[in-house]
Design a protein around this motif. Structure first.
Motif, PDB file in Angstrom:
ATOM      1  N   PHE A  59      10.961 -39.123 -17.248  1.00 17.72           N
ATOM      2  CA  PHE A  59      11.013 -38.338 -18.483  1.00 17.72           C
ATOM      3  C   PHE A  59      12.070 -37.237 -18.441  1.00 17.72           C
ATOM      4  O   PHE A  59      12.023 -36.306 -19.238  1.00 17.72           O
ATOM      5  CB  PHE A  59       9.640 -37.706 -18.761  1.00 17.72           C
ATOM      6  CG  PHE A  59       8.782 -38.537 -19.670  1.00 17.72           C
ATOM      7  CD1 PHE A  59       8.930 -39.907 -19.727  1.00 17.72           C
ATOM      8  CD2 PHE A  59       7.810 -37.950 -20.462  1.00 17.72           C
ATOM      9  CE1 PHE A  59       8.131 -40.685 -20.548  1.00 17.72           C
ATOM     10  CE2 PHE A  59       7.001 -38.708 -21.301  1.00 17.72           C
ATOM     11  CZ  PHE A  59       7.172 -40.079 -21.343  1.00 17.72           C
ATOM     12  N   GLU A  60      13.042 -37.355 -17.543  1.00 19.88           N
ATOM     13  CA  GLU A  60      14.059 -36.311 -17.497  1.00 19.88           C
ATOM     14  C   GLU A  60      14.810 -36.208 -18.828  1.00 19.88           C
ATOM     15  O   GLU A  60      15.167 -35.120 -19.274  1.00 19.88           O
ATOM     16  CB  GLU A  60      15.062 -36.594 -16.383  1.00 19.88           C
ATOM     17  CG  GLU A  60      16.115 -35.489 -16.244  1.00 19.88           C
ATOM     18  CD  GLU A  60      17.133 -35.790 -15.175  1.00 19.88           C
ATOM     19  OE1 GLU A  60      17.610 -34.840 -14.530  1.00 19.88           O
ATOM     20  OE2 GLU A  60      17.465 -36.968 -14.973  1.00 19.88           O
ATOM     21  N   ASN A  62       9.579 -32.003 -18.322  1.00 18.94           N
ATOM     22  CA  ASN A  62       9.655 -30.546 -18.364  1.00 18.94           C
ATOM     23  C   ASN A  62       8.295 -29.959 -18.742  1.00 18.94           C
ATOM     24  O   ASN A  62       7.380 -30.673 -19.153  1.00 18.94           O
ATOM     25  CB  ASN A  62      10.762 -30.076 -19.314  1.00 18.94           C
ATOM     26  CG  ASN A  62      10.508 -30.499 -20.761  1.00 18.94           C
ATOM     27  OD1 ASN A  62       9.369 -30.567 -21.221  1.00 18.94           O
ATOM     28  ND2 ASN A  62      11.593 -30.781 -21.496  1.00 18.94           N
ATOM     29  N   GLN A  63       8.161 -28.652 -18.623  1.00 15.42           N
ATOM     30  CA  GLN A  63       6.863 -28.007 -18.835  1.00 15.42           C
ATOM     31  C   GLN A  63       6.335 -28.139 -20.261  1.00 15.42           C
ATOM     32  O   GLN A  63       5.139 -28.388 -20.451  1.00 15.42           O
ATOM     33  CB  GLN A  63       6.939 -26.526 -18.435  1.00 15.42           C
ATOM     34  CG  GLN A  63       6.868 -26.292 -16.937  1.00 15.42           C
ATOM     35  CD  GLN A  63       5.619 -26.929 -16.336  1.00 15.42           C
ATOM     36  OE1 GLN A  63       4.493 -26.643 -16.743  1.00 15.42           O
ATOM     37  NE2 GLN A  63       5.817 -27.805 -15.356  1.00 15.42           N
ATOM     38  N   PRO A  64       7.167 -28.006 -21.324  1.00 17.25           N
ATOM     39  CA  PRO A  64       6.621 -28.228 -22.671  1.00 17.25           C
ATOM     40  C   PRO A  64       6.043 -29.625 -22.852  1.00 17.25           C
ATOM     41  O   PRO A  64       5.003 -29.792 -23.497  1.00 17.25           O
ATOM     42  CB  PRO A  64       7.839 -28.008 -23.578  1.00 17.25           C
ATOM     43  CG  PRO A  64       8.715 -27.084 -22.813  1.00 17.25           C
ATOM     44  CD  PRO A  64       8.553 -27.481 -21.388  1.00 17.25           C
ATOM     45  N   VAL A  65       6.689 -30.637 -22.275  1.00 19.67           N
ATOM     46  CA  VAL A  65       6.176 -32.006 -22.375  1.00 19.67           C
ATOM     47  C   VAL A  65       4.863 -32.143 -21.611  1.00 19.67           C
ATOM     48  O   VAL A  65       3.896 -32.735 -22.102  1.00 19.67           O
ATOM     49  CB  VAL A  65       7.228 -33.012 -21.864  1.00 19.67           C
ATOM     50  CG1 VAL A  65       6.606 -34.402 -21.686  1.00 19.67           C
ATOM     51  CG2 VAL A  65       8.414 -33.086 -22.819  1.00 19.67           C
ATOM     52  N   HIS A  74       1.138 -37.368 -13.239  1.00 18.89           N
ATOM     53  CA  HIS A  74       2.370 -36.591 -13.337  1.00 18.89           C
ATOM     54  C   HIS A  74       2.931 -36.293 -11.959  1.00 18.89           C
ATOM     55  O   HIS A  74       2.204 -35.870 -11.048  1.00 18.89           O
ATOM     56  CB  HIS A  74       2.116 -35.272 -14.073  1.00 18.89           C
ATOM     57  CG  HIS A  74       3.302 -34.351 -14.060  1.00 18.89           C
ATOM     58  ND1 HIS A  74       3.273 -33.085 -13.516  1.00 18.89           N
ATOM     59  CD2 HIS A  74       4.573 -34.541 -14.518  1.00 18.89           C
ATOM     60  CE1 HIS A  74       4.455 -32.531 -13.638  1.00 18.89           C
ATOM     61  NE2 HIS A  74       5.252 -33.380 -14.249  1.00 18.89           N
ATOM     62  N   TYR A  75       4.271 -36.498 -11.803  1.00 19.91           N
ATOM     63  CA  TYR A  75       4.964 -36.183 -10.563  1.00 19.91           C
ATOM     64  C   TYR A  75       6.208 -35.360 -10.897  1.00 19.91           C
ATOM     65  O   TYR A  75       6.910 -35.643 -11.888  1.00 19.91           O
ATOM     66  CB  TYR A  75       5.403 -37.449  -9.831  1.00 19.91           C
ATOM     67  CG  TYR A  75       4.253 -38.262  -9.292  1.00 19.91           C
ATOM     68  CD1 TYR A  75       3.716 -37.998  -8.038  1.00 19.91           C
ATOM     69  CD2 TYR A  75       3.708 -39.299 -10.035  1.00 19.91           C
ATOM     70  CE1 TYR A  75       2.648 -38.742  -7.538  1.00 19.91           C
ATOM     71  CE2 TYR A  75       2.641 -40.057  -9.554  1.00 19.91           C
ATOM     72  CZ  TYR A  75       2.125 -39.765  -8.311  1.00 19.91           C
ATOM     73  OH  TYR A  75       1.067 -40.508  -7.826  1.00 19.91           O
TER      74      TYR A  75
END
Length: 558
Positions: free
Chosen positions: A484-485, A519-522, A540-541
């Motif tokens: 998800f980058e 990222n943190q919002p996601v 999550h990793y």
């Protein structure tokens, strides 16, 4: 100082800057005199109104602008866009036309100032490069066709590019030889000086020579139309008498001028600022566009933006600050006060030559070549944008350009690039398998990357691509890791789509579905809807390698 950044630069002025600034200012002033007259005629106004439109903007931009080189004032694209819009509202009344032009400048100014207060400087990015190339080329061709009558003496009744060309072809026998000679000779002087002496005020030289020749040669004056009487003296500040209905009718035209003028200003200013080591503030530039247009409207002028040539020349002459603009303003005022009778003797064909030269300079053939080398589809997009301008009109062309930019952006987000990733230890990371065929694909593990924010427009595409990739990928997959980058944002539709996808994947026998490098919002959004373990099906990793280590550990333990 935040509202007056130019003043901050002037307060730190150094003695060694005077000479290059004054020389550049005199050069810009010499360029402005014929250009202001020519662009006023292009806007459908008497030539003197070009001076009215430039005096106050030159002074005010020196105080409120963030560029030290931007040449503000009348510009052909803005002039023809204004003429197109106001002509439809004025309905053939010349006095009302002048009033509406000043009113349009005030509406443009008000919209730009409000936009800067709302921090809308990002609109400089609305028009993509292909659309800008197409738009400016369309404007250049429109400018060329608009000067056929003044350049050749042929009476042209059409108001569009192709009908004008067709009408000229039919009326070639009506070309006035004297008028054509003045226009062609003036154009030749401008182009030769542009090529061999780019720092010289070619337009002023050409207009001056043409004026002297027409005045000196017997029989030339009745044959070649002149500008006529030019009022001397400075304009008086006055608010144009326009109604609320007029303002509402002018708003669409003003919006187009703000969009195109601001985009052009920022792109031009940034290109020069990058070479001279300072930065441009887009929001402040939007404010400056507003202030300059408010002042132009208050002095009975018309909408203004900036000129690339009047920006590049002072930069090439070594100018350091907007003292250039202040010097140019002094020369324009002096011209208005003392040279009115001489300006009245200027041949209209010479002013047409100035506009034709400007049109030739903005037809962006190199831009099309560059786009063709990079992307055939983007080159085609530029052609469509140019046709939107020349087939319909400049305002429609602006709307077409904006719509094309949005459609292209949405199309790319709807069908973004994606890839299966493999391990390349020597490159210290996971890379695309298609680009690096020797990258190692972990048996039983599929790492998939989607290179776009995930939202309503591409959620179905994401779901189908993941399922298709699993079906095509050899071997029986045990784990799926979603990189998800590139997914910087998720909307509600995307979250629902992820829930549906994980439900579909559960029936394929996958032991684990994970997301990596989100990222943190996601991550927060995934947690809010209980999609992340332990409540949900997704693990999550922080990195792909962390997920791969867990996969290998589970495989070894099994």
């Amino acid at each position: 100082m935040r509202l007056l950044p130019g003043l901050a630069v002037l307060r730190a002025y150094e003695r060694g800057w005077w000479r290059p600034d004054l020389v550049a200012g005199a050069t810009v002033g010499a360029m402005l005199v014929p250009q202001s007259m020519a662009y006023a005629e292009l806007a459908g106004m008497p030539p003197v109104y070009g001076f009215y439109a430039v005096i106050a903007p030159l002074v005010l931009y020196a105080l409120v602008g963030t560029s030290r080189h931007l040449g503000v004032g009348p510009e052909p694209g803005t002039a023809i866009l204004a003429a197109t819009g106001v002509g439809a509202v004025a309905a053939g009344d010349p006095d009302r036309y002048l009033v509406l032009m000043a009113g349009l400048a005030l509406v443009v100014g008000a919209m730009a100032v409000l936009g800067s207060v709302a921090r809308l400087g990002f609109i400089a990015s609305v028009l993509s490069k292909p659309v800008l190339v197409g738009y400016i080329t369309g404007v250049g061709l429109t400018l060329l066709s608009s000067q056929v009558a003044a350049f050749t003496g042929v009476a042209i009744g059409a108001d569009r590019f192709f009908p004008r060309v067709a009408e000229l072809a039919r009326e070639l026998g009506s070309v006035d030889v004297a008028t054509l000679a003045v226009g062609a000779g003036s154009l030749g002087v401008v182009l030769l000086l542009r090529r061999w002496a780019p720092r010289a005020p070619g337009a002023l030289v050409a207009v001056g020579v043409a004026t002297l020749l027409v005045w000196a040669l017997p029989g030339a004056q009745p044959a070649v139309p002149l500008v006529g009487a030019v009022p001397q003296g400075l304009p008086s500040p006055a608010l144009p008498g326009i109604s609320l209905a007029d303002v509402l009718a002018l708003v669409p035209v003003a919006a187009g001028i703000v969009l195109v003028g601001f985009t052009d200003n920022v792109l031009t200013a940034r290109s020069i600022a990058a070479r001279h080591g300072y930065r441009i503030d887009p929001n402040q530039e939007l404010f400056a566009l507003g202030v300059t247009n408010l002042s132009a409207g208050a002095l009975q002028g018309f909408p203004v933006s900036s000129s690339a040539s009047r920006t590049a020349v002072p930069a090439a002459l070594g100018s350091r600050t907007q003292v250039v603009s202040l010097t140019a303003a002094v020369l324009v005022v002096a011209t208005l006060l003392f040279l009115g009778p001489a300006l009245g003797q200027v041949p209209r064909a010479a002013l047409a030559a100035v506009i034709v030269a400007a049109a030739l300079s903005i037809i962006d053939v190199p831009g099309y070549r560059a786009l063709w080398r990079v992307s055939r589809s983007e080159a085609l997009l530029a052609v469509v944008a140019a046709l939107g301008v020349i087939v319909f009109d400049v305002l429609v062309g602006v709307l077409v350009a904006v719509a094309l930019s949005v459609v292209v952006a949405l199309g790319r987000m709807a069908r973004p690039h994606d890839a299966v990733l493999g391990d390349r230890p020597e490159l210290d990371g996971w890379v695309e398998v298609d680009a690096y065929p020797d990258a190692r694909v972990e048996p039983g593990l599929l790492v998939y990357r989607f290179d776009a924010p995930l939202f309503f427009l591409n959620t179905d595409r994401f779901r189908s691509r993941v399922l298709d990739t699993l079906e095509r990928n050899p071997g029986e997959e045990e784990w799926l890791v979603l990189d998800f980058e590139g997914v910087g944002e998720l909307d509600a539709t995307a979250l629902d789509g992820l829930a549906d996808l994980t439900a579909s994947l559960a029936g394929l026998g996958l032991q684990r579905v994970a997301v990596a490098r989100a990222n943190q919002p996601v991550v927060r959004r995934l947690r809010r809807v209980a999609l992340l373990a332990p409540e949900g099906p997704l693990h999550h990793y922080p990195t792909i390698n962390a997920a791969v280590r867990d996969f290998r550990a589970s495989r070894d333990a099994g």
